[in-house]
Motif scaffolding. Structure first.
Motif, PDB file in Angstrom:
ATOM      1  N   ASN A 114     -17.933 -90.333  53.558  1.00 53.46           N
ATOM      2  CA  ASN A 114     -16.896 -89.649  54.330  1.00 53.46           C
ATOM      3  C   ASN A 114     -15.481 -90.130  53.987  1.00 53.46           C
ATOM      4  N   PRO A 115     -15.215 -91.438  53.976  1.00 52.88           N
ATOM      5  CA  PRO A 115     -13.850 -91.869  53.644  1.00 52.88           C
ATOM      6  C   PRO A 115     -13.455 -91.537  52.204  1.00 52.88           C
ATOM      7  N   ILE A 116     -14.414 -91.552  51.306  1.00 54.07           N
ATOM      8  CA  ILE A 116     -14.131 -91.308  49.896  1.00 54.07           C
ATOM      9  C   ILE A 116     -13.874 -89.831  49.631  1.00 54.07           C
ATOM     10  N   LEU A 117     -14.684 -88.973  50.212  1.00 47.87           N
ATOM     11  CA  LEU A 117     -14.606 -87.547  49.897  1.00 47.87           C
ATOM     12  C   LEU A 117     -13.832 -86.745  50.932  1.00 47.87           C
ATOM     13  N   VAL A 118     -14.284 -86.759  52.161  1.00 49.06           N
ATOM     14  CA  VAL A 118     -13.714 -85.886  53.184  1.00 49.06           C
ATOM     15  C   VAL A 118     -12.302 -86.325  53.563  1.00 49.06           C
ATOM     16  N   ASP A 119     -12.142 -87.584  53.906  1.00 50.01           N
ATOM     17  CA  ASP A 119     -10.826 -88.058  54.338  1.00 50.01           C
ATOM     18  C   ASP A 119      -9.784 -87.884  53.231  1.00 50.01           C
ATOM     19  N   ARG A 120     -10.144 -88.243  52.007  1.00 51.71           N
ATOM     20  CA  ARG A 120      -9.193 -88.102  50.900  1.00 51.71           C
ATOM     21  C   ARG A 120      -8.859 -86.637  50.612  1.00 51.71           C
ATOM     22  N   THR A 121      -9.838 -85.762  50.786  1.00 51.33           N
ATOM     23  CA  THR A 121      -9.580 -84.332  50.601  1.00 51.33           C
ATOM     24  C   THR A 121      -8.597 -83.835  51.653  1.00 51.33           C
ATOM     25  N   ILE A 122      -8.800 -84.234  52.889  1.00 48.94           N
ATOM     26  CA  ILE A 122      -7.897 -83.824  53.972  1.00 48.94           C
ATOM     27  C   ILE A 122      -6.478 -84.326  53.699  1.00 48.94           C
ATOM     28  N   PHE A 123      -6.344 -85.600  53.361  1.00 47.64           N
ATOM     29  CA  PHE A 123      -5.015 -86.160  53.097  1.00 47.64           C
ATOM     30  C   PHE A 123      -4.349 -85.479  51.911  1.00 47.64           C
TER      31      PHE A 123
END
Length: 103
Positions: A10-19
């Motif tokens: 989640n922090p690697i893919l989803v959070d970085r995509t959102i940011f």
């Protein structure tokens, strides 16, 4: 088991995509979000256009090639390998060392 994998990526893919979408201003509050009331609770959600933008960006992120132990792999391949490692651990009791993102 899904949540174990989600916790790792989640922090690697989803959070970085959102940011990335926010920083590149590909998603905008006025155009891609809507206020919704459910059971007398109000929240802000992506609308259909915002969801399309997010899913496109997430799919693109999953195709990103990274180097893991001197091998070139896509994030989707790394996730698949992690599922197999976790499955082997649960079935056979072999040692499990989770994926760890390093820069």
């Amino acid at each position: 088991m899904q949540l174990d994998i989600a916790d790792i990526f989640n922090p690697i893919l989803v959070d970085r995509t959102i940011f990335a979408l926010i920083n590149r201003q590909e998603t905008r509050l006025e155009k891609h979000f809507e206020e919704v009331e459910i059971n007398h609770e109000t929240g802000v959600y992506l609308n259909a256009a915002g969801k399309r933008i997010f899913l496109r960006a997430l799919k693109e992120k999953l195709r990103t090639v990274i180097t893991v132990h001197e091998r070139k792999l896509r994030y989707s391949d790394v996730m698949r390998a992690e599922v197999y490692k976790l499955n082997t651990f649960l079935r056979e009791g072999t040692a499990y060392k989770g994926y760890r993102y390093t820069t």
